[in-house]
Enzyme design. Structure first.
Site, PDB file in Angstrom:
ATOM      1  N   HIS A 152      -2.198  -0.790  -3.759  1.00 47.86           N
ATOM      2  CA  HIS A 152      -3.196   0.269  -3.574  1.00 47.86           C
ATOM      3  C   HIS A 152      -2.584   1.543  -4.106  1.00 47.86           C
ATOM      4  O   HIS A 152      -1.590   2.022  -3.571  1.00 47.86           O
ATOM      5  CB  HIS A 152      -3.527   0.480  -2.097  1.00 47.86           C
ATOM      6  N   ASP A 171      -4.889  -4.580   5.306  1.00 45.94           N
ATOM      7  CA  ASP A 171      -5.180  -5.473   4.186  1.00 45.94           C
ATOM      8  C   ASP A 171      -4.004  -6.444   4.027  1.00 45.94           C
ATOM      9  O   ASP A 171      -2.856  -6.071   4.239  1.00 45.94           O
ATOM     10  CB  ASP A 171      -5.366  -4.640   2.903  1.00 45.94           C
ATOM     11  N   SER A 210       0.852  -1.183   0.000  1.00 43.54           N
ATOM     12  CA  SER A 210       0.000   0.000   0.000  1.00 43.54           C
ATOM     13  C   SER A 210       0.893   1.240   0.000  1.00 43.54           C
ATOM     14  O   SER A 210       1.753   1.354  -0.864  1.00 43.54           O
ATOM     15  CB  SER A 210      -0.932  -0.096   1.217  1.00 43.54           C
TER      16      SER A 210
END
Ligand SMILES: C[S@@+](CC[C@H](N)C(=O)[O-])C[C@H]1O[C@@H](n2cnc3c(N)ncnc32)[C@H](O)[C@@H]1O
Lengths: 188, 281
Positions: free
Chosen positions: A37, A130, A10
């Site tokens: 992400h 996540d 991310s």
């Protein structure tokens, strides 16, 4: 069955992924499936930059595309990326998981079902949780897991959450991850 | 804990049996949907119901009719938005609307319309182009709850900021807020937009052709189907479309590599707008 590698990252992930991929040998054949992400609807710019830097093919994963060797696949922005039992990709636009779409958990979990002990899961820098339960699933199905060292990661929330959810096989500094992946794949 | 190879394969067997059971008992055929996706949804339901295996879930779904309704909700993904992929609508305005304007009557089919956002978006576009009144629209789905929402045209006002942005990018001629009234955190869309719309239960897997259609919208539905089912549904569309009819798919879907590819020309390759060739069928 040929093995596969899944990577999730991310915030700070663009650079971290670049480092890992450019550390792999040019002849590296194992397919690499990635959820990053990126918070934008377009990753083409990043992908072409990346592709010109490393020795193998880099592309956005397509609906129903067969997973091939010597290729790095990225989840398309705004879609979950799933691995099907026949080694093809499927996409989905269902609700966000961990506030994310694509979600790392979705890729990791579905890849674990298909690749089982032939899968290596790598979780890098990030500021949410996540990937933690996805990495746990990879272990449960017999795969190998690597988490970036939270002490040296750009953002440590994601590595910490993963270490909390299951014990990774390796916790490594970013610079050592490519080497470990290469070793693990050579032993296969 | 390591799940042994054996247990893992057992899960695949369970899933197949489960889908077969649903088909035999309720007539809904999910057997050719993407398995990874089904398995994720079913696992979530297992967790929520405190059940351990798909076999246990199968037992419940066979004996409890109401539980099947819950499951249908789980298995059909109704995530949608107004003017989703604004560039698609912009391309449609430019490349398809001029042709539609020459038609005396237009018949449109939204296959997998979910909660209706796509239907209202398209009706607004047609209205702004002055051809809504000569258009008849069929909006279908297998999810009855979603259809009920679609009929009402009531959505959360929280979404309107995003939808307004989409509407502008899609080339909207006025203001989105001209088409709805707000009340208590909800908005109600102008019901005259859907005066010519029939909302109906139709299953793309098991139901057939029901009308001659000039334009099929089937966006973000085929991604949930395997190749075999995609081909089957695309054939259904070909059989429903008039000569030179239009087919619009989702931006990650494609006719490429499908059995129907040769029967269409590209109107906009990137936005997945196709047109049936004169010579076909
Ligand atoms: C993700 S939504 C797409 C909504 C809208 N077309 C869009 O692009 O925003 C998918 C819809 O397909 C419907 N669907 C799934 N299987 C179907 C089938 N066999 N027949 C008709 N509709 C189906 C689901 O119930 C859901 O409402």
């Amino acid at each position: 069955m040929t093995p596969a590698i899944v990577i999730g990252a991310s915030s700070g992930g663009m650079e971290a992924i670049r480092q890992v991929l450019s550390g792999l040998p040019d002849k590296f054949e194992v397919p690499v499936l990635i959820v990053l992400h990126i918070g934008s609807n377009n990753i083409n710019h990043y992908l072409s930059l990346l592709g010109s830097n490393i020795g193998f093919r880099v592309k956005e994963a397509g609906e129903k595309e067969a997973i091939e060797s010597s290729t790095v696949y990225f989840a398309p922005p705004n879609y979950h990326l799933q691995v099907e039992a026949n080694f093809t990709f499927s996409l989905s636009i269902d609700a966000k998981v961990n506030y994310s779409r694509p979600s790392i958990d979705v890729l990791f979990e579905t890849a674990a079902w298909t690749y089982k002990e032939k899968l290596i899961g790598v979780l890098l820098t990030g500021s949410n949780s996540d990937g933690a339960s996805g990495l746990k699933a990879i272990k449960e199905y017999g795969g190998t897991t690597i988490v970036e060292n939270p002490a040296s990661a750009y953002t440590n929330t994601m590595p910490l959450a993963a270490i909390d959810a299951s014990t990774p096989d390796y916790v490594l500094d970013l610079k050592d991850i490519a080497q470990k992946i290469t070793e693990l794949c050579a032993g296969n | 804990m390591h799940i042994s190879q054996k247990t893992v394969d057992t899960e695949e067997i369970e899933l197949d049996l489960f889908l077969q059971a649903i088909h035999l008992k309720y007539g809904y055929d999910f057997r050719n949907y993407n398995k990874a996706h089904l398995r994720r949804r079913i696992n979530q339901r297992l967790q929520l119901s405190g059940l351990k295996t798909i076999s246990e879930l199968q037992n419940r779904v066979l004996w409890e009719k109401e539980f099947f309704q819950t499951l249908i909700q789980d298995l059909s993904i109704t995530v949608t938005e107004m003017f989703r992929d604004p560039e698609f609508y912009a391309a449609f305005r430019k490349k398809v609307i001029p042709d539609l304007k020459t038609y005396a009557h237009i018949k449109v089919w939204h296959a997998g319309c979910s909660t209706g956002e796509e239907v209202y978006s398209f009706a607004i576009l047609l209205k702004e182009e002055g051809i809504l009144s000569k258009t008849r629209i069929y909006a279908t789905d297998i999810n009855k709850n979603a259809l009920a929402t679609a009929k009402q045209g009531i959505y959360s006002s929280k979404e309107m900021e995003q939808y307004t942005r989409n509407y502008m990018e899609a080339g909207g001629a006025g203001k989105l807020s001209d088409y709805y009234t707000s009340k208590y955190g909800s908005v109600l869309f102008d019901q005259s937009l859907v005066k010519n719309v029939v909302f109906a239960d139709h299953n793309l897997v098991t139901d057939g052709v029901f009308a001659e259609i000039n334009l099929v919208f089937c966006r973000n539905v085929l991604i949930y189907f395997d190749k075999f089912l995609q081909n089957k549904v695309l054939t259904l569309f070909s059989n429903s479309l008039t000569k030179r009819g239009f087919l619009c798919l989702g931006t990650k879907e494609s006719l490429q590599f499908s059995e129907e590819e040769a029967n269409y020309s590209d109107i906009d390759k990137k936005m997945k707008i196709y047109r049936k060739l004169t010579g076909s069928l």
